[in-house]
Design an enzyme around this catalytic site. Structure first.
Site, PDB file in Angstrom:
ATOM      1  N   ALA A  42      -3.677   1.165  -3.370  1.00 16.49           N
ATOM      2  CA  ALA A  42      -3.820  -0.252  -3.718  1.00 16.49           C
ATOM      3  C   ALA A  42      -2.994  -1.086  -2.737  1.00 16.49           C
ATOM      4  CB  ALA A  42      -3.339  -0.496  -5.145  1.00 16.49           C
ATOM      5  N   ASP A  43      -3.578  -2.158  -2.247  1.00 15.79           N
ATOM      6  CA  ASP A  43      -2.843  -3.044  -1.354  1.00 15.79           C
ATOM      7  C   ASP A  43      -2.288  -4.224  -2.151  1.00 15.79           C
ATOM      8  OD1 ASP A  43      -4.962  -4.851  -1.748  1.00 15.79           O
ATOM      9  OD2 ASP A  43      -5.917  -4.344   0.158  1.00 15.79           O
ATOM     10  N   SER A  44      -1.635  -5.128  -1.468  1.00 19.56           N
ATOM     11  CA  SER A  44      -0.994  -6.240  -2.168  1.00 19.56           C
ATOM     12  C   SER A  44      -2.006  -7.104  -2.912  1.00 19.56           C
ATOM     13  CB  SER A  44      -0.156  -7.083  -1.207  1.00 19.56           C
ATOM     14  OG  SER A  44      -0.955  -7.547  -0.142  1.00 19.56           O
ATOM     15  N   ASP A  46      -4.824  -5.999  -4.308  1.00 20.96           N
ATOM     16  CA  ASP A  46      -5.174  -5.239  -5.510  1.00 20.96           C
ATOM     17  C   ASP A  46      -4.093  -5.392  -6.576  1.00 20.96           C
ATOM     18  OD1 ASP A  46      -7.538  -4.135  -4.360  1.00 20.96           O
ATOM     19  OD2 ASP A  46      -6.346  -2.581  -3.393  1.00 20.96           O
TER      20      ASP A  46
END
Length: 88
Positions: A42-44, A46
């Site tokens: 998950a990125d920022s 997400d």
């Protein structure tokens, strides 16, 4: 605040369902111990969307500092459940 008898288990299930849909990962691959960044990639954005989902679904507020502390699916469920006063 509408806890509606929600338990932490209910909150955990909703968090898992949200992540499964949002990240297109099978629900059975997401457990309480699953790490958001490392395991789910998950990125920022997400993580921001997860926080927004918690805020919208449960009517709670999450600061940036608090959001930064959420590392696992269980952390997200704990945070929301604590804010809601949900039963264990």
């Amino acid at each position: 605040m509408a806890t509606n008898g929600l338990s932490r288990t209910d909150v955990l299930q909703k968090v898992r369902e949200h992540l499964s849909t949002e990240l297109e990962i099978p629900l059975e691959q997401i457990s309480e111990e699953t790490r958001l960044r490392e395991d789910l990639d998950a990125d920022s954005l997400d993580l921001y969307e997860l926080v927004m989902e918690l805020e919208d679904t449960y009517g709670i507020s999450v600061s940036e500092e608090e959001a930064a502390e959420i590392e696992t699916v269980g952390d997200a469920a704990d945070f929301a459940a604590d804010r809601l006063g949900a039963a264990a």
